[in-house]
Design an enzyme around this catalytic site. Structure first.
Site, mmCIF file in Angstrom:
data_model
loop_
_atom_site.group_PDB
_atom_site.id
_atom_site.type_symbol
_atom_site.label_atom_id
_atom_site.label_comp_id
_atom_site.label_asym_id
_atom_site.label_seq_id
_atom_site.Cartn_x
_atom_site.Cartn_y
_atom_site.Cartn_z
ATOM 1 N N TYR A 67 0.830 -1.204 0.000
ATOM 2 C CA TYR A 67 0.000 0.000 0.000
ATOM 3 C C TYR A 67 0.872 1.264 0.000
ATOM 4 O O TYR A 67 1.770 1.393 -0.807
ATOM 5 C CB TYR A 67 -0.983 -0.038 1.170
ATOM 6 C CG TYR A 67 -2.100 -1.045 0.992
ATOM 7 C CD1 TYR A 67 -3.163 -0.794 0.129
ATOM 8 C CD2 TYR A 67 -2.095 -2.257 1.681
ATOM 9 C CE1 TYR A 67 -4.192 -1.714 -0.040
ATOM 10 C CE2 TYR A 67 -3.117 -3.179 1.512
ATOM 11 C CZ TYR A 67 -4.166 -2.900 0.653
ATOM 12 O OH TYR A 67 -5.174 -3.809 0.475
ATOM 13 N N SER A 68 0.634 2.181 0.937
ATOM 14 C CA SER A 68 1.285 3.501 0.854
ATOM 15 C C SER A 68 2.758 3.498 1.222
ATOM 16 O O SER A 68 3.424 4.526 1.043
ATOM 17 C CB SER A 68 0.541 4.521 1.725
ATOM 18 O OG SER A 68 -0.653 4.917 1.092
ATOM 19 N N ALA A 69 3.294 2.398 1.693
ATOM 20 C CA ALA A 69 4.751 2.342 1.837
ATOM 21 C C ALA A 69 5.421 2.499 0.476
ATOM 22 O O ALA A 69 6.611 2.820 0.395
ATOM 23 C CB ALA A 69 5.175 1.035 2.499
ATOM 24 N N LYS A 71 4.919 4.949 -1.396
ATOM 25 C CA LYS A 71 5.228 6.375 -1.562
ATOM 26 C C LYS A 71 6.685 6.684 -1.274
ATOM 27 O O LYS A 71 7.272 7.587 -1.882
ATOM 28 C CB LYS A 71 4.301 7.221 -0.671
ATOM 29 C CG LYS A 71 2.840 7.218 -1.106
ATOM 30 C CD LYS A 71 2.003 8.115 -0.198
ATOM 31 C CE LYS A 71 0.573 8.288 -0.709
ATOM 32 N NZ LYS A 71 -0.268 7.098 -0.508
ATOM 33 N N TYR A 157 -3.496 14.403 3.665
ATOM 34 C CA TYR A 157 -2.934 13.205 3.058
ATOM 35 C C TYR A 157 -3.597 12.908 1.718
ATOM 36 O O TYR A 157 -4.774 12.577 1.649
ATOM 37 C CB TYR A 157 -3.099 12.033 4.013
ATOM 38 C CG TYR A 157 -2.401 10.776 3.592
ATOM 39 C CD1 TYR A 157 -1.057 10.794 3.251
ATOM 40 C CD2 TYR A 157 -3.076 9.559 3.562
ATOM 41 C CE1 TYR A 157 -0.401 9.636 2.870
ATOM 42 C CE2 TYR A 157 -2.424 8.387 3.189
ATOM 43 C CZ TYR A 157 -1.083 8.435 2.844
ATOM 44 O OH TYR A 157 -0.439 7.290 2.473
#
Length: 390
Positions: A67-69, A71, A157
């Site tokens: 997921y957002s890791a 980014k 966010y």
């Protein structure tokens, strides 16, 4: 009884204990954790089940969607372009992406995209998921979209839109997609098992996710029973028109099946990176020092990238958050291993970061996606690392 495989250097035994406790006490199904110190691996562990439906075991080669890791990997690509003189972080986005100037966005700098200050967290008209996965329709919609607050005056966010926004700037500056740039300029030199856009041949290595709802669904209890400190947040969750909901509803349907082959094969630089804990720890280790002769960013570039750009109340999450230029910075709820650390969390529990003060690169990935604030798995691992290096 879960079997833990892998190695731990002397002094880091508490990380193994914390990792095992995540299975016995905190609900992990399949997971891996890796820690580098001063460019060398000191923890590399995995255990459990990669596919709860078939019982396929988690091995050293199991891949996990984080997921957002993702980014953090995408931000690294942007800063490498900046260091090479191919991208000016303080230049207007419209210099690289002229269509972006529509609806009063001509002066928004690239830095505000990276640090969640651009005010483009949602779409007035969400796109069919199939169009969003094609890339061009989504970036066209974002270029035409109006802003949700005056850019630079607040931060919130950009959970979904961040990937297309930053990814399109990378594509325009580099002449290739974020996934391709990452593969050629970061993964290949470091030998990383990490992909933004999964190749078809890697599909069988990916774990299957399980989803654990929060212990208590606060949106289903009477408003007066919600703890006072969470009432604003819960009220936003109940309101379909709030930014808290709209930020994660830019596609139709809003819920995205991240286990599907189509989603995993697409490039979503905010949210569908797939790889190992070892790859994430090694990447972050190479941001703060050399790993087998490879360093990704010069110290001065890294210092600029990790300098605080936004802090305080997040307009989407409605909780305190802190950002550098693309990386999350430590908060009370995500302390990592110290005040100089930087990295990124992912939905449901994954975490990857570096701590230059301690020489640490850290990666934790898992397939039991836990909702709510009662998830302590990554935090206990990071605390065990902190105690080991102290």
């Amino acid at each position: 009884m879960t079997t833990i495989d892998g190695e731990v250097a002397p002094g880091f035994e508490p990380v193994r204990e914390a990792f095992l406790a995540n299975f016995t006490q905190h609900g992990d199904i399949g997971a891996a954790v890796c820690v580098y110190q001063h460019g060398q691996p000191v923890v590399d562990l995995c255990g459990g089940v990669a596919d709860p439906e078939t019982g396929r075991p988690w091995t050293r080669d199991t891949l996990q969607l984080v997921y957002s890791a993702t980014k953090g990997a995408t931000a690294t690509a942007a800063h490498m372009l900046a260091e090479r003189g191919m991208l000016d972080i303080d230049a207007p986005v419209a210099r690289y992406w002229p269509e972006f100037a529509a609806n009063g966005k001509a002066d928004i700098p690239v830095r505000w995209l990276l640090s969640h200050q651009a005010g483009l967290v949602a779409l007035d008209h969400p796109l069919p998921l199939a169009e969003a996965l094609r890339w061009e329709p989504m970036v066209a919609a974002l270029a035409a979209q109006r802003i949700q607050w005056t850019p630079g005056t607040a931060h919130g966010y950009h959970g979904r839109t961040w990937g297309w926004l930053v990814g399109e700037v990378i594509r325009r500056a580099a002449g290739r997609s974020t996934g391709r740039f990452f593969a050629e300029e970061i993964a290949r030199p470091l030998g990383l098992d990490f992909f933004i856009g999964l190749p078809e041949g890697e599909r069988d290595r990916v774990s299957r996710m399980a989803y654990r709802p929060p212990a208590v669904d606060l949106t289903a209890v009477p408003a007066e029973s919600v703890p006072e400190g969470l009432r604003e947040q819960v009220a936003a969750w109940r309101d379909p028109n709030s930014l808290s909901n709209r930020a994660f509803a830019v596609t139709n349907p809003a819920a995205i099946d991240f286990d599907s082959p189509e989603v995993q094969a697409a490039e979503l630089p905010s949210s569908n990176g797939i790889g190992t804990a070892r790859a994430l720890a090694r990447m972050y280790a190479a941001l703060i020092g050399e790993v087998d002769g490879v360093r990704l960013l010069a110290p001065e570039t890294l210092a600029s990238a990790t300098k605080e750009q936004a802090s305080g109340k997040d307009q989407v999450m409605l909780l305190p958050s802190r950002f550098g230029t693309g990386y999350m910075l430590p908060t009370e709820g995500n302390a990592m291993t110290g005040p100089q650390a930087f990295g990124h969390t992912g939905r449901g529990g994954s975490l990857a970061f570096a701590d230059p003060q301690q020489g640490i690169g850290f990666g934790y990935v898992m397939n039991n996606i836990v909702s709510g604030s009662d998830d302590v798995r990554a935090a206990t691992l990071a605390e065990a690392v902190r105690k080991a290096v102290a």
